[in-house]
Design a protein around this motif. Structure first.
Motif, short mmCIF file in Angstrom:
data_model
loop_
_atom_site.label_atom_id
_atom_site.label_comp_id
_atom_site.label_asym_id
_atom_site.label_seq_id
_atom_site.Cartn_x
_atom_site.Cartn_y
_atom_site.Cartn_z
N LEU A 148 51.86 34.60 38.61
CA LEU A 148 52.31 35.05 39.94
C LEU A 148 51.44 36.17 40.50
O LEU A 148 51.32 36.34 41.72
CB LEU A 148 53.76 35.53 39.90
N VAL A 149 50.84 36.96 39.62
CA VAL A 149 50.07 38.14 40.03
C VAL A 149 48.62 37.98 39.58
O VAL A 149 48.34 37.54 38.47
CB VAL A 149 50.66 39.43 39.40
N ARG A 150 47.71 38.36 40.48
CA ARG A 150 46.29 38.28 40.19
C ARG A 150 45.66 39.67 40.30
O ARG A 150 45.93 40.40 41.25
CB ARG A 150 45.63 37.33 41.19
N MET A 151 44.86 40.03 39.31
CA MET A 151 44.03 41.22 39.38
C MET A 151 42.58 40.78 39.55
O MET A 151 42.13 39.85 38.89
CB MET A 151 44.17 42.05 38.10
N ALA A 152 41.86 41.44 40.46
CA ALA A 152 40.46 41.09 40.66
C ALA A 152 39.64 42.34 40.95
O ALA A 152 40.14 43.30 41.54
CB ALA A 152 40.31 40.10 41.80
N GLU A 153 38.39 42.31 40.50
CA GLU A 153 37.45 43.40 40.78
C GLU A 153 36.31 42.84 41.62
O GLU A 153 35.71 41.82 41.28
CB GLU A 153 36.91 43.98 39.47
N ALA A 201 33.10 49.56 43.12
CA ALA A 201 33.78 48.38 42.61
C ALA A 201 35.26 48.55 42.95
O ALA A 201 35.86 49.57 42.61
CB ALA A 201 33.59 48.24 41.11
N LEU A 202 35.82 47.59 43.66
CA LEU A 202 37.19 47.68 44.15
C LEU A 202 38.10 46.81 43.30
O LEU A 202 37.84 45.62 43.12
CB LEU A 202 37.25 47.24 45.61
N VAL A 203 39.17 47.41 42.78
CA VAL A 203 40.16 46.68 41.98
C VAL A 203 41.41 46.47 42.82
O VAL A 203 41.99 47.44 43.34
CB VAL A 203 40.52 47.45 40.70
N VAL A 204 41.81 45.21 42.99
CA VAL A 204 43.02 44.89 43.74
C VAL A 204 43.98 44.13 42.85
O VAL A 204 43.58 43.41 41.93
CB VAL A 204 42.71 44.07 45.02
N ILE A 205 45.28 44.29 43.15
CA ILE A 205 46.34 43.60 42.42
C ILE A 205 47.31 43.05 43.44
O ILE A 205 47.74 43.78 44.35
CB ILE A 205 47.08 44.55 41.45
N GLY A 206 47.67 41.78 43.33
CA GLY A 206 48.61 41.21 44.29
C GLY A 206 48.89 39.76 44.03
O GLY A 206 48.60 39.22 42.95
N SER A 207 49.44 39.10 45.03
CA SER A 207 49.74 37.68 44.89
C SER A 207 48.45 36.87 44.86
O SER A 207 47.39 37.32 45.32
CB SER A 207 50.61 37.20 46.06
#
Length: 445
Positions: A148-153, A201-207
């Motif tokens: 359900l949750v994705r982390m990406a850099e 480098a940007l780390v995002v967490i979300g759907s």
């Protein structure tokens, strides 16, 4: 825990360095130089010896060991290590293997070979490649909360559409959290007024949907579903497994393999893949076969230098996105600097996967970022958690700097965290944590 790691190569050394702060770690290796090096680099006890020997395991304290990790470069040695450990005592055992056939055999019989968990380097690397390819522009991708949750850099350069914007200007997505900016030697926990700079480098967490939409805003590159042409260079086990996974995603990739016998074998095993027998370092072949039309080229040869060469040649003829397998970890940053878009180190991703199993008592899932300068953890909120039944803005005031709640799931539904959000027992929380405050935070979560 008392943890015995057999094999002080790149995988074993990474595992030991990730664990030495929290656990009593003993490392065994037959190479005297490796033993000396890891003694100098990590706070561990290191022994020179054969980890398949019961005598050496007893010297390492196998009777008191909670966990044995076999991480040498030999599949057979790793399996024997686990079997030997079980004959002396009954620790939990993890074996690193490359051969997918061994993994399939182990999966058929519970605890086969005396191995409790088997991590297959080649298969896991192929899965990592597919995850990254499916999120254009991403350097690193991981899933949490059962997908359900994705982390990406994402790397931000001078041409990025969000460079120079504040976080509040760039974050236009309902179910997305800008967790951190990694800026040179600094981890920046952003506020709404933080300006995104070239080189961050940007780390995002979300759907999954919001993460993919954000990736689409950053780059015009195509996802797996959108790509009309994917070319895999190299019929190694990683190349084969990557092609197989693409076929499962409905793609019909092309795979280039130099060895005629291996090419015939792959053509029989991959009915949805066009297998070409040739040398992919030949630029005339690349031009003749219209590789320039490919949306993505994946270099999976068994030579780091050739993977770099293939990536540079692909870029030269017009391919927009290249990924390459890089076995030697120290090459990763260098190769990405000189032209490979994403360099994937199988040993590093394997070490990260194995490290997950040592954190299961306090986390459901784990991803390590930027050479372990930060971690993204998934935890389940329990009775003793500081997160329980308090508004997030109150909880965050009691936690050290370097912590960001990125996403929450409750009964299979995603909740975007806000200051007034109150967490309940059983909620799953995905949290970004700087490594420097990890111990302090983990004890109260």
């Amino acid at each position: 825990m008392r943890i015995i790691v057999v094999g002080a190569g790149e995988v074993g050394s990474n595992i030991a360095s990730n664990l030495d702060d929290d656990h009593e770690v003993v490392v065994i290796d037959t190479d005297e130089e490796r033993v000396d090096a890891i003694t100098y680099e990590c706070d561990v006890m290191a022994l020179e010896g054969d980890g398949t020997s019961g005598v050496v395991l007893e010297e390492a304290g196998i009777e008191d060991a909670d966990l044995v990790i076999a991480s040498t470069d030999s599949d057979e040695t790793n399996i024997v290590v686990c079997g030997a450990a079980k004959t002396v005592d009954d620790p939990f055992t993890i074996a690193r293997v490359k051969k997918t056939d061994l993994l399939r055999t182990w999966e058929r019989t519970e605890e086969a070979f005396g191995v409790d968990v088997m991590v297959c380097t080649d298969l896991f690397t192929a899965e990592t490649i597919v995850d990254i390819v499916n999120l254009p522009g991403a350097r690193d991708v991981d899933s949490f909360a059962n997908g359900l949750v994705r982390m990406a850099e994402f790397g931000i350069d001078a041409d990025s559409p969000i460079v120079g914007e504040t976080v509040s200007e760039a974050d236009r997505f309902e179910a997305l959290t800008f967790a951190a900016l990694i800026r040179e030697d600094e981890v920046v926990i952003p506020s709404g007024e933080t300006v995104i700079e070239d080189g961050d480098a940007l780390v995002v967490i979300g759907s999954v949907e919001s993460t993919r939409e954000f990736a689409g805003e950053l780059t015009p590159l195509l996802t797996v579903e959108q790509a009309s042409e994917v070319v895999i260079i190299g019929g190694s086990e990683i190349g084969y497994q990557t092609a197989r996974l693409f076929e499962e995603n409905g793609l019909e990739p092309r795979l280039v393999e130099r060895n005629a016998r291996r090419a015939r074998e792959l053509a029989e095993r991959l009915p949805g893949t066009l297998v070409l027998q040739s040398d992919a370092t030949d630029i005339d072949f690349l031009v003749r076969e219209h590789v320039a039309d490919a949306d993505i080229v994946i270099a999976a040869l068994e030579s780091d230098e050739k993977n770099l060469l293939v990536s540079l040649l692909a870029k030269r003829i017009g391919v927009e996105r290249t990924l390459g397998v890089v076995e030697y970890g120290e090459y990763v940053d260098l190769f990405e600097t000189v032209g490979m878009d994403v360099a994937i180190n199988p040993r590093l991703v394997t070490a990260e996967e194995i490290t997950r199993f040592t954190r299961e008592q306090r986390t459901e899932n784990l991803a390590m970022l930027d050479h372990d300068r930060a971690e993204v953890l998934e935890i389940e909120v329990g009775e003793d958690s500081i997160l329980l039944e308090s508004p997030l803005h109150d909880v965050m005031a009691d936690l050290p700097d370097g912590v960001v709640v990125g996403a929450i799931t409750r009964d299979g539904e995603l909740i975007t965290p806000r200051g007034e959000t109150v967490l309940e027992r059983g909620d799953h929380v995905v949290i970004f944590v700087e490594t420097t405050v990890l111990d302090a935070v983990s004890s109260v979560l």
